[in-house]
Design an enzyme around this catalytic site. Structure first.
Site, PDB file in Angstrom:
ATOM      1  N   ASN A 116       0.831  -1.202   0.000  1.00 36.64           N
ATOM      2  CA  ASN A 116       0.000   0.000   0.000  1.00 36.64           C
ATOM      3  C   ASN A 116       0.864   1.251   0.000  1.00 36.64           C
ATOM      4  O   ASN A 116       1.962   1.270   0.558  1.00 36.64           O
ATOM      5  CB  ASN A 116      -0.945  -0.001   1.212  1.00 36.64           C
ATOM      6  CG  ASN A 116      -0.374   0.737   2.408  1.00 36.64           C
ATOM      7  OD1 ASN A 116      -0.464   1.963   2.497  1.00 36.64           O
ATOM      8  ND2 ASN A 116       0.244  -0.011   3.325  1.00 36.64           N
ATOM      9  N   ASN A 191       5.093   5.924   3.330  1.00 39.58           N
ATOM     10  CA  ASN A 191       4.279   6.572   2.297  1.00 39.58           C
ATOM     11  C   ASN A 191       4.095   8.071   2.487  1.00 39.58           C
ATOM     12  O   ASN A 191       3.385   8.706   1.710  1.00 39.58           O
ATOM     13  CB  ASN A 191       2.906   5.891   2.238  1.00 39.58           C
ATOM     14  CG  ASN A 191       3.038   4.426   1.882  1.00 39.58           C
ATOM     15  OD1 ASN A 191       3.815   4.063   0.998  1.00 39.58           O
ATOM     16  ND2 ASN A 191       2.326   3.565   2.590  1.00 39.58           N
ATOM     17  N   ASN A 257       5.827  -1.623  11.675  1.00 37.60           N
ATOM     18  CA  ASN A 257       5.039  -1.119  10.553  1.00 37.60           C
ATOM     19  C   ASN A 257       5.357  -1.941   9.291  1.00 37.60           C
ATOM     20  O   ASN A 257       5.986  -2.994   9.373  1.00 37.60           O
ATOM     21  CB  ASN A 257       5.367   0.373  10.335  1.00 37.60           C
ATOM     22  CG  ASN A 257       4.193   1.166   9.793  1.00 37.60           C
ATOM     23  OD1 ASN A 257       3.460   0.699   8.934  1.00 37.60           O
ATOM     24  ND2 ASN A 257       4.011   2.383  10.296  1.00 37.60           N
TER      25      ASN A 257
END
Length: 359
Positions: A116, A191, A257
């Protein structure tokens, strides 16, 4: 035979992953709003043997839902209907932002993984805060002291420069800490440009210190504070974070993460490359997340609560993390592949194993 994997292949596997997530989450919320919550909880409620004390809180189960599934606090109560002992909302930023351009979510089914690059898409702290507050009040009314735990995960707004990151995190803290059972500072998503630079001890120290002091001040109580770190840190950096957490008297660390690594994947290399940049989560992350957990536990002893996340799919995975030093365990990616009764199944198997071990 479990039916959901067959349903997933027929209904969702061909669909854009973000659209499938939106539809699936909407169905979970619809079941709750239609009054099915109480009935579901009779089936999914964790066994009393799983109740876990951590962070000064009582968790109905050590297994919870990681940040990322409910980014905006729309489905907190509905997700608890499914048996999670905790739901971590977020990541939430100081200002609303749309996230990165689509497509930004990709499945690697062969690896039971997801890539993602969502980019912290959310409505912003001012909008999400009241939703969390309303859910907390409703849960308190319906479940009382046995209610599950609501964590809040905060990150940096993309347009905010790194030099101004502390004030941006404090904006979220002021709006969200009063309604958070615990607060997580996310400095490890790949991100948001530059975010992972905040994991260096010199920049992390003033950030965590300011967030902790502000959270306690606005909430008028101690709000347990944790930091979420990346699996891509070197062992030396992990040790530095552990020492900092002890120095600042943080309540815990979440490990880990998503990863920027693409090593060891079964999926076709061209398919992986076509997904582009982003964080990889799911089964391929299992080993490194476990290594980080064990290193952290060795470094901090019994002083901190460690929350394990990354590659967790089964009750055996959860127990392995608990045995390796985690107090709590979270999952997310396997939820997409295993379906709505995933948490309840893990809870049942954990309870069965504990009872068998006690005989």
């Amino acid at each position: 035979m479990r039916l959901y994997p067959l349903f997933f292949r027929a209904a969702f596997s061909w669909m854009d992953p973000e659209r499938a997530h939106t539809i699936g989450f909407r169905l979970i919320r619809l079941a709750h709003s239609a009054g099915a919550g109480a009935l579901l909880r009779r089936v999914t409620a964790p066994d009393a043997s799983l109740r876990t004390q951590a962070l000064g809180l009582s968790f109905p189960s050590p297994f919870g839902l990681a940040a990322g599934f409910d980014k905006e606090g729309h489905g907190i109560e509905a997700l608890f209907d499914l048996g999670f002992g905790c739901v971590e909302v977020g990541t939430i930023t100081g200002s609303a932002q749309p996230g990165n351009p689509r497509p930004r979510l990709f499945r690697l089914v062969e690896d039971r993984a997801v890539i993602n690059r969502m980019g912290f898409n959310n409505d912003g702290a001012a909008a999400v805060g009241p939703r969390i507050s309303a859910a907390q009040r409703s849960l308190q009314r319906s479940l009382g002291a046995s209610r599950p735990v609501v964590g809040v995960n905060i990150g940096k707004t993309k347009t905010v420069e790194l030099d101004d990151a502390v004030e941006d995190y404090l904006k979220s803290t002021r709006l969200l800490a009063p309604n958070a059972d615990y607060l997580v500072v996310n400095v490890s998503s790949p991100n948001t440009p530059g975010l992972r630079l905040l994991q260096s001890v010199d920049t992390l120290r003033p950030l965590l210190k300011a967030v902790g002091e502000t959270a306690d001040s606005v909430a008028r109580r101690h709000v347990p504070l944790l930091v979420k770190i990346a699996p891509d840190l070197s062992d030396e950096d992990i040790d530095d974070v552990a020492r900092l957490a002890l120095e600042l008297k943080l309540d815990g660390v979440i490990a880990t993460n998503t990863t920027i690594s693409r090593d060891g994947l079964k999926s076709d290399a061209d398919k992986v490359a076509s997904c582009g940049a982003g964080g990889l989560s799911g089964a391929p992350l299992k080993q490194r997340s476990l290594e980080v957990l064990r290193r952290l536990r060795a470094a901090v002893g019994d002083s901190l609560t460690l929350v394990a996340v990354g590659g967790v799919e089964t009750a055996e995975d959860v127990q392995e993390r608990l045995d390796a030093g985690a107090t709590l365990v979270q999952g997310y990616t396997a939820f997409l592949y295993e379906g709505p009764f995933w948490a309840a199944r893990i809870n049942r198997e954990l309870a069965r194993s504990r009872k068998a071990a006690a005989v």
